[in-house]
Design a protein around this motif. Sequence first.
Motif, PDB file in Angstrom:
ATOM      1  N   PHE A  24      11.792  -3.752  -8.572  1.00 55.73           N
ATOM      2  CA  PHE A  24      12.214  -2.611  -8.097  1.00 55.73           C
ATOM      3  C   PHE A  24      13.100  -2.749  -6.970  1.00 55.73           C
ATOM      4  O   PHE A  24      13.073  -3.821  -6.253  1.00 55.73           O
ATOM      5  CB  PHE A  24      11.083  -1.404  -7.797  1.00 55.73           C
ATOM      6  N   VAL A  25      13.959  -1.680  -6.496  1.00 59.86           N
ATOM      7  CA  VAL A  25      14.644  -1.736  -5.186  1.00 59.86           C
ATOM      8  C   VAL A  25      14.109  -0.921  -4.413  1.00 59.86           C
ATOM      9  O   VAL A  25      13.767   0.281  -4.935  1.00 59.86           O
ATOM     10  CB  VAL A  25      16.289  -1.780  -5.565  1.00 59.86           C
ATOM     11  N   ILE A  26      13.823  -1.196  -3.294  1.00 57.09           N
ATOM     12  CA  ILE A  26      13.369  -0.262  -1.989  1.00 57.09           C
ATOM     13  C   ILE A  26      14.190  -0.253  -0.976  1.00 57.09           C
ATOM     14  O   ILE A  26      14.848  -0.937  -0.640  1.00 57.09           O
ATOM     15  CB  ILE A  26      11.915  -0.859  -1.383  1.00 57.09           C
ATOM     16  N   ARG A  27      14.628   1.168  -0.651  1.00 57.17           N
ATOM     17  CA  ARG A  27      15.234   1.430   0.482  1.00 57.17           C
ATOM     18  C   ARG A  27      14.598   1.643   1.672  1.00 57.17           C
ATOM     19  O   ARG A  27      13.539   2.447   1.822  1.00 57.17           O
ATOM     20  CB  ARG A  27      16.072   2.665   0.133  1.00 57.17           C
ATOM     21  N   ARG A  86       0.726  -1.230   0.034  1.00 57.94           N
ATOM     22  CA  ARG A  86      -0.071  -0.082   0.047  1.00 57.94           C
ATOM     23  C   ARG A  86       0.817   1.089   0.043  1.00 57.94           C
ATOM     24  O   ARG A  86       1.718   1.349   0.633  1.00 57.94           O
ATOM     25  CB  ARG A  86      -0.862   0.109   1.332  1.00 57.94           C
ATOM     26  N   PHE A  87       0.577   2.193  -0.975  1.00 56.06           N
ATOM     27  CA  PHE A  87       1.041   3.465  -0.986  1.00 56.06           C
ATOM     28  C   PHE A  87       0.244   4.434  -0.269  1.00 56.06           C
ATOM     29  O   PHE A  87      -0.810   4.783  -1.098  1.00 56.06           O
ATOM     30  CB  PHE A  87       1.552   3.749  -2.461  1.00 56.06           C
ATOM     31  N   ILE A  88       0.501   5.093   0.813  1.00 56.32           N
ATOM     32  CA  ILE A  88      -0.480   5.886   1.570  1.00 56.32           C
ATOM     33  C   ILE A  88       0.288   7.221   1.874  1.00 56.32           C
ATOM     34  O   ILE A  88       1.420   7.414   1.661  1.00 56.32           O
ATOM     35  CB  ILE A  88      -0.911   5.166   2.782  1.00 56.32           C
ATOM     36  N   ARG A 113       8.357  -1.258   6.083  1.00 58.32           N
ATOM     37  CA  ARG A 113       7.762   0.210   5.888  1.00 58.32           C
ATOM     38  C   ARG A 113       8.620   1.015   5.142  1.00 58.32           C
ATOM     39  O   ARG A 113       9.987   1.107   5.761  1.00 58.32           O
ATOM     40  CB  ARG A 113       7.457   0.901   7.240  1.00 58.32           C
ATOM     41  N   ALA A 114       8.694   1.871   4.182  1.00 55.44           N
ATOM     42  CA  ALA A 114       9.773   2.504   3.554  1.00 55.44           C
ATOM     43  C   ALA A 114       9.031   3.881   3.550  1.00 55.44           C
ATOM     44  O   ALA A 114       8.133   3.927   2.739  1.00 55.44           O
ATOM     45  CB  ALA A 114      10.250   2.041   2.161  1.00 55.44           C
ATOM     46  N   GLU A 115       9.576   5.233   4.102  1.00 50.76           N
ATOM     47  CA  GLU A 115       9.151   6.453   4.057  1.00 50.76           C
ATOM     48  C   GLU A 115       9.467   6.788   2.510  1.00 50.76           C
ATOM     49  O   GLU A 115      10.641   6.726   2.000  1.00 50.76           O
ATOM     50  CB  GLU A 115       9.516   7.222   4.957  1.00 50.76           C
ATOM     51  N   TYR A 116       8.449   7.437   1.944  1.00 50.54           N
ATOM     52  CA  TYR A 116       8.906   8.185   0.614  1.00 50.54           C
ATOM     53  C   TYR A 116       8.785   9.734   0.530  1.00 50.54           C
ATOM     54  O   TYR A 116       8.102  10.339   0.858  1.00 50.54           O
ATOM     55  CB  TYR A 116       7.538   7.499  -0.609  1.00 50.54           C
ATOM     56  N   ASN A 117      10.161  10.009   0.267  1.00 51.25           N
ATOM     57  CA  ASN A 117      10.409  11.316   0.223  1.00 51.25           C
ATOM     58  C   ASN A 117      10.625  11.867  -1.275  1.00 51.25           C
ATOM     59  O   ASN A 117      11.528  11.434  -1.953  1.00 51.25           O
ATOM     60  CB  ASN A 117      11.741  11.829   0.719  1.00 51.25           C
ATOM     61  N   PRO A 118       9.802  12.745  -2.099  1.00 47.36           N
ATOM     62  CA  PRO A 118       9.753  12.894  -3.289  1.00 47.36           C
ATOM     63  C   PRO A 118      11.142  13.694  -3.731  1.00 47.36           C
ATOM     64  O   PRO A 118      11.523  13.425  -4.905  1.00 47.36           O
ATOM     65  CB  PRO A 118       8.652  14.006  -3.718  1.00 47.36           C
ATOM     66  N   LEU A 119      11.801  14.192  -2.805  1.00 47.35           N
ATOM     67  CA  LEU A 119      13.254  14.732  -3.086  1.00 47.35           C
ATOM     68  C   LEU A 119      14.163  13.704  -2.917  1.00 47.35           C
ATOM     69  O   LEU A 119      15.436  13.926  -3.502  1.00 47.35           O
ATOM     70  CB  LEU A 119      13.389  15.960  -1.981  1.00 47.35           C
ATOM     71  N   LYS A 120      14.028  12.705  -2.395  1.00 47.26           N
ATOM     72  CA  LYS A 120      15.199  11.678  -2.267  1.00 47.26           C
ATOM     73  C   LYS A 120      14.417  10.244  -2.455  1.00 47.26           C
ATOM     74  O   LYS A 120      14.119   9.640  -1.166  1.00 47.26           O
ATOM     75  CB  LYS A 120      15.751  11.834  -1.001  1.00 47.26           C
ATOM     76  N   PRO A 121      13.700  10.013  -3.620  1.00 48.63           N
ATOM     77  CA  PRO A 121      13.134   8.930  -3.573  1.00 48.63           C
ATOM     78  C   PRO A 121      13.588   7.609  -3.047  1.00 48.63           C
ATOM     79  O   PRO A 121      14.856   7.180  -3.197  1.00 48.63           O
ATOM     80  CB  PRO A 121      12.666   8.514  -5.039  1.00 48.63           C
ATOM     81  N   LEU A 143       3.807   0.603   2.456  1.00 48.01           N
ATOM     82  CA  LEU A 143       3.581  -0.219   3.548  1.00 48.01           C
ATOM     83  C   LEU A 143       3.648  -1.740   2.984  1.00 48.01           C
ATOM     84  O   LEU A 143       2.843  -2.004   2.074  1.00 48.01           O
ATOM     85  CB  LEU A 143       2.445  -0.126   4.201  1.00 48.01           C
ATOM     86  N   PHE A 144       4.404  -2.707   3.361  1.00 52.14           N
ATOM     87  CA  PHE A 144       4.467  -4.088   2.923  1.00 52.14           C
ATOM     88  C   PHE A 144       3.569  -4.813   3.993  1.00 52.14           C
ATOM     89  O   PHE A 144       4.231  -4.899   5.142  1.00 52.14           O
ATOM     90  CB  PHE A 144       5.841  -4.622   2.659  1.00 52.14           C
ATOM     91  N   GLU A 145       2.545  -5.396   3.674  1.00 54.77           N
ATOM     92  CA  GLU A 145       1.566  -5.873   4.667  1.00 54.77           C
ATOM     93  C   GLU A 145       1.103  -7.462   4.458  1.00 54.77           C
ATOM     94  O   GLU A 145       0.851  -7.885   3.270  1.00 54.77           O
ATOM     95  CB  GLU A 145       0.326  -5.137   4.946  1.00 54.77           C
ATOM     96  N   ASP A 146       0.935  -8.155   5.475  1.00 52.12           N
ATOM     97  CA  ASP A 146       0.471  -9.466   5.277  1.00 52.12           C
ATOM     98  C   ASP A 146      -1.203  -9.430   4.728  1.00 52.12           C
ATOM     99  O   ASP A 146      -2.064  -8.518   5.092  1.00 52.12           O
ATOM    100  CB  ASP A 146       0.445 -10.236   6.509  1.00 52.12           C
TER     101      ASP A 146
END
Length: 209
Positions: free
Chosen positions: A93-96, A50-52, A73-81, A61-64
């Motif tokens: 994709f690779v997720i930080r 889920r992208f919230i 959980r990965a916080e998404y910052n548009p200035l530092k994706p 959010l990666f959820e069961d």
Amino acid sequence: MEGFDDEIESILYIGREVSVYKIPPLKVNEGHRANDWGDLAQPLWKGRLRFIEKSNTSALLFEDISTGELFARAEYNPLKPCVEAVLDSSRYFVIRVEDSGKKAYIGMGFQERTDSFDFNVALQDYTKRAKAALNPPNPTTDDSPSPHIPAGPKKDYSLKEGQTFSISIPGRASKQASASLLGSDNSSSAATSEGFPLLPPPPSAGRKR
């Protein structure tokens, strides 16, 4: 984030089923490749993504699927994706992921390309909107006239009520004057010939001596 769970949550995207992979360290001067992750049919974890968004803050959010238990959980910052596409596929994709200052990288894959396309669109839309909110237009600098519109007040060239105008055509007046003179001469000659007819000269006669 304190108070994050008490705010209104907007769901920007839902991936019904995604796969998570443990990925090897990134080689120097090379991008990530899904083929380097081993057997893609054997992921580390499967679940829902889920992208919230809450109060201008967003997260992945990666959820069961069944219980909703949070896996990552990965916080998404548009200035530092925190999302990076791999070089050899459009579905992976690779997720930080960051937790307490520590960073970890995980691989993520979609079953269908349409799902990955929709995910990309959701990221782009949010990034565009978030950057616009960070840089609102400045009215003091955005009120300059368009270069396509002439500067200065417009002049009113329309005729007011009762006004007239004349046009002078070069050479027209002299031609009219000449025509007038010619007309008067012709009329005079016509009048003379009609009122006082000219007699032919008398025949020559011998003089008396």
